[in-house]
Write a protein that holds these residues in place. Structure first.
Motif, PDB file in Angstrom:
ATOM      1  N   ALA A  42      36.062  76.246  19.748  1.00 40.21           N
ATOM      2  CA  ALA A  42      35.931  77.019  18.639  1.00 40.21           C
ATOM      3  C   ALA A  42      35.223  78.369  19.352  1.00 40.21           C
ATOM      4  CB  ALA A  42      35.141  76.501  17.416  1.00 40.21           C
ATOM      5  N   ILE A  43      34.236  78.281  19.975  1.00 43.30           N
ATOM      6  CA  ILE A  43      33.538  79.373  20.485  1.00 43.30           C
ATOM      7  C   ILE A  43      34.490  80.476  21.312  1.00 43.30           C
ATOM      8  CG2 ILE A  43      31.738  80.320  21.954  1.00 43.30           C
ATOM      9  CD1 ILE A  43      30.758  78.858  19.570  1.00 43.30           C
ATOM     10  N   ILE A  44      35.347  79.587  22.278  1.00 39.53           N
ATOM     11  CA  ILE A  44      36.223  80.428  23.204  1.00 39.53           C
ATOM     12  C   ILE A  44      37.243  80.951  22.382  1.00 39.53           C
ATOM     13  CG2 ILE A  44      38.035  79.790  24.782  1.00 39.53           C
ATOM     14  CD1 ILE A  44      36.547  77.683  26.025  1.00 39.53           C
ATOM     15  N   LYS A  45      37.786  80.378  21.365  1.00 37.94           N
ATOM     16  CA  LYS A  45      38.777  80.935  20.462  1.00 37.94           C
ATOM     17  C   LYS A  45      38.246  82.376  19.617  1.00 37.94           C
ATOM     18  CE  LYS A  45      42.140  79.240  18.550  1.00 37.94           C
ATOM     19  NZ  LYS A  45      43.271  78.460  17.833  1.00 37.94           N
ATOM     20  N   SER A  46      36.694  82.217  19.373  1.00 43.60           N
ATOM     21  CA  SER A  46      36.149  83.400  18.694  1.00 43.60           C
ATOM     22  C   SER A  46      36.168  84.493  19.712  1.00 43.60           C
ATOM     23  CB  SER A  46      34.798  82.713  18.064  1.00 43.60           C
ATOM     24  OG  SER A  46      34.004  82.597  19.089  1.00 43.60           O
ATOM     25  N   MET A  47      35.932  83.924  21.087  1.00 48.56           N
ATOM     26  CA  MET A  47      35.751  85.303  21.802  1.00 48.56           C
ATOM     27  C   MET A  47      36.937  85.779  22.416  1.00 48.56           C
ATOM     28  SD  MET A  47      33.285  83.277  24.769  1.00 48.56           S
ATOM     29  CE  MET A  47      31.302  83.020  24.567  1.00 48.56           C
ATOM     30  N   ALA A  48      37.980  85.130  22.130  1.00 44.05           N
ATOM     31  CA  ALA A  48      39.360  85.530  22.706  1.00 44.05           C
ATOM     32  C   ALA A  48      40.038  86.540  21.436  1.00 44.05           C
ATOM     33  CB  ALA A  48      40.144  84.288  23.082  1.00 44.05           C
ATOM     34  N   ASN A  49      39.408  86.686  20.699  1.00 41.18           N
ATOM     35  CA  ASN A  49      40.001  87.680  19.621  1.00 41.18           C
ATOM     36  C   ASN A  49      39.902  89.139  20.050  1.00 41.18           C
ATOM     37  OD1 ASN A  49      40.872  88.707  16.991  1.00 41.18           O
ATOM     38  ND2 ASN A  49      39.060  88.768  16.234  1.00 41.18           N
ATOM     39  N   ASN A  50      41.134  89.411  21.097  1.00 37.98           N
ATOM     40  CA  ASN A  50      41.065  90.632  21.532  1.00 37.98           C
ATOM     41  C   ASN A  50      42.489  91.166  22.076  1.00 37.98           C
ATOM     42  OD1 ASN A  50      41.564  89.552  24.247  1.00 37.98           O
ATOM     43  ND2 ASN A  50      39.323  88.921  24.206  1.00 37.98           N
ATOM     44  N   HIS A  52      44.152  90.781  24.909  1.00 33.55           N
ATOM     45  CA  HIS A  52      44.677  89.874  25.738  1.00 33.55           C
ATOM     46  C   HIS A  52      44.789  88.617  25.311  1.00 33.55           C
ATOM     47  CE1 HIS A  52      45.053  92.952  28.741  1.00 33.55           C
ATOM     48  NE2 HIS A  52      43.567  93.199  28.764  1.00 33.55           N
ATOM     49  N   GLY A  53      43.993  88.324  24.155  1.00 29.43           N
ATOM     50  CA  GLY A  53      43.932  87.025  23.726  1.00 29.43           C
ATOM     51  C   GLY A  53      43.300  85.921  24.496  1.00 29.43           C
ATOM     52  N   VAL A  54      42.276  86.559  25.409  1.00 22.90           N
ATOM     53  CA  VAL A  54      41.608  85.524  26.466  1.00 22.90           C
ATOM     54  C   VAL A  54      40.134  85.749  26.308  1.00 22.90           C
ATOM     55  CG1 VAL A  54      43.502  85.599  28.049  1.00 22.90           C
ATOM     56  CG2 VAL A  54      41.965  87.390  28.227  1.00 22.90           C
ATOM     57  N   ALA A  55      39.249  84.720  26.508  1.00 25.91           N
ATOM     58  CA  ALA A  55      37.981  84.856  26.703  1.00 25.91           C
ATOM     59  C   ALA A  55      37.550  84.972  28.010  1.00 25.91           C
ATOM     60  CB  ALA A  55      37.336  83.680  26.077  1.00 25.91           C
ATOM     61  N   LEU A  56      36.509  85.806  28.344  1.00 24.76           N
ATOM     62  CA  LEU A  56      35.962  85.991  29.815  1.00 24.76           C
ATOM     63  C   LEU A  56      34.839  85.418  29.562  1.00 24.76           C
ATOM     64  CD1 LEU A  56      36.170  87.140  32.690  1.00 24.76           C
ATOM     65  CD2 LEU A  56      35.080  89.184  31.720  1.00 24.76           C
ATOM     66  N   THR A  57      34.610  84.193  30.045  1.00 32.65           N
ATOM     67  CA  THR A  57      33.507  83.275  30.089  1.00 32.65           C
ATOM     68  C   THR A  57      33.529  82.213  31.278  1.00 32.65           C
ATOM     69  OG1 THR A  57      31.782  81.943  28.631  1.00 32.65           O
ATOM     70  CG2 THR A  57      34.500  81.589  28.118  1.00 32.65           C
ATOM     71  N   GLY A  58      32.442  81.312  31.372  1.00 34.21           N
ATOM     72  CA  GLY A  58      32.487  80.398  32.132  1.00 34.21           C
ATOM     73  C   GLY A  58      31.290  79.336  31.933  1.00 34.21           C
ATOM     74  N   VAL A  59      30.979  78.414  32.801  1.00 35.34           N
ATOM     75  CA  VAL A  59      30.066  77.288  32.302  1.00 35.34           C
ATOM     76  C   VAL A  59      28.693  78.108  32.055  1.00 35.34           C
ATOM     77  CG1 VAL A  59      28.575  75.440  33.250  1.00 35.34           C
ATOM     78  CG2 VAL A  59      31.237  75.606  33.846  1.00 35.34           C
ATOM     79  N   ILE A  60      28.175  78.652  32.996  1.00 38.32           N
ATOM     80  CA  ILE A  60      26.773  79.024  32.533  1.00 38.32           C
ATOM     81  C   ILE A  60      26.830  80.194  31.424  1.00 38.32           C
ATOM     82  CG2 ILE A  60      24.832  80.704  33.278  1.00 38.32           C
ATOM     83  CD1 ILE A  60      25.043  79.165  36.042  1.00 38.32           C
TER      84      ILE A  60
END
Length: 254
Positions: A42-50, A52-60
């Motif tokens: 859910a968090i990743i999908k909310s970040m990917a609302n751009n 490119h349809g991708v989220a720039l994120t990682g573990v930390i």
């Protein structure tokens, strides 16, 4: 849909939301940390609302975003395992660069990656998860936010958004327990937390001496919840409201 409901439903249509496949309501099927996997998705999908349809994120980065301590190696390992499990199950794809030519098979906790949600199984049914609700859950003061989110998803996953249905849910506590494997006492605690945080609004009816039922809407619809619930309860139990034994605001533990 009656004229009196237009105000809140119109307001809700102006809100942004993500789609979560209804297949993920049964978080137990994802593994022992299924609720964490769905929360991360859910968090990743909310970040990917751009664009490119991708989220720039990682573990930390993800841990910091949702307010988790980054000091414990076991927590990092669990987050890493969760992301890789989501990829293995086909719900996300993880890449090192935006070209997205080759999926990453291992994650370095300090690195960020391009993570693309796939929308797997959404064509067979999805729950609307509103950004406002996600943000409010993320900011809750609790160590159990993934389990709270899993409980929330089970409750709102059975709300149907069309012109012939009012947006109300009556998923039972026992169904949530079955779907998530979270113990019953905790599910009740999480439902009450969602009500107290003004994310979901609950009322309950004591239909008969042996039947008590919870009904729920998003908080935005609280002025209509009771009326909608009466209509649903009368239809299901074939008993007029005036013959109900009682009821009230909040979550019944029955």
């Amino acid at each position: 849909m009656t004229a009196e409901t237009i105000s809140t439903t119109k307001l809700e249509r102006e809100e942004s939301f993500i789609m979560i496949s209804k297949s993920l309501i049964e978080t137990k099927k994802l593994g022992k940390n299924g609720e964490l996997d769905v929360y991360h998705l859910a968090i990743i999908k909310s970040m990917a609302n751009n664009f490119h349809g991708v989220a720039l994120t990682g573990v930390i980065h993800l841990m910091r975003f949702i307010g988790m301590s980054t000091e414990q190696s076991s927590t990092k390992a669990r987050t890493k395992e969760s992301l890789l499990n989501l990829q293995e199950k086909g719900h996300i794809e993880i890449y090192e660069d935006l070209a997205m030519e080759s999926k990453v098979k291992d994650l370095k906790p300090a690195n960020n990656y391009f993570i693309k949600p796939t929308g797997k199984d959404e064509e067979w049914g999805f729950a609307k998860v509103f950004y406002k609700d996600i943000q409010m859950i993320v900011t809750m003061k609790s160590d159990y936010k993934p389990k709270i989110f899993a409980t929330y998803l089970n409750m709102i996953g059975n709300i149907f958004y069309n012109f012939s249905n009012n947006p109300i849910s009556y998923t039972s506590i026992d169904t949530i327990v079955k779907n998530t494997k979270i113990n019953r006492k905790s599910v009740i605690e999480y439902l009450k937390a969602l009500h107290n945080k003004e994310i979901l609004y609950f009322i309950y009816f004591e239909i008969t001496n042996s039947i008590t039922k919870n009904y729920c809407t998003r908080w935005i619809h609280k002025e209509h919840t009771a009326k909608w619930a009466v209509s649903v309860a009368e239809f299901h139990y074939k008993i007029e409201f005036k013959k109900f034994k009682g009821g009230g605001e909040g979550v019944s533990e029955e």
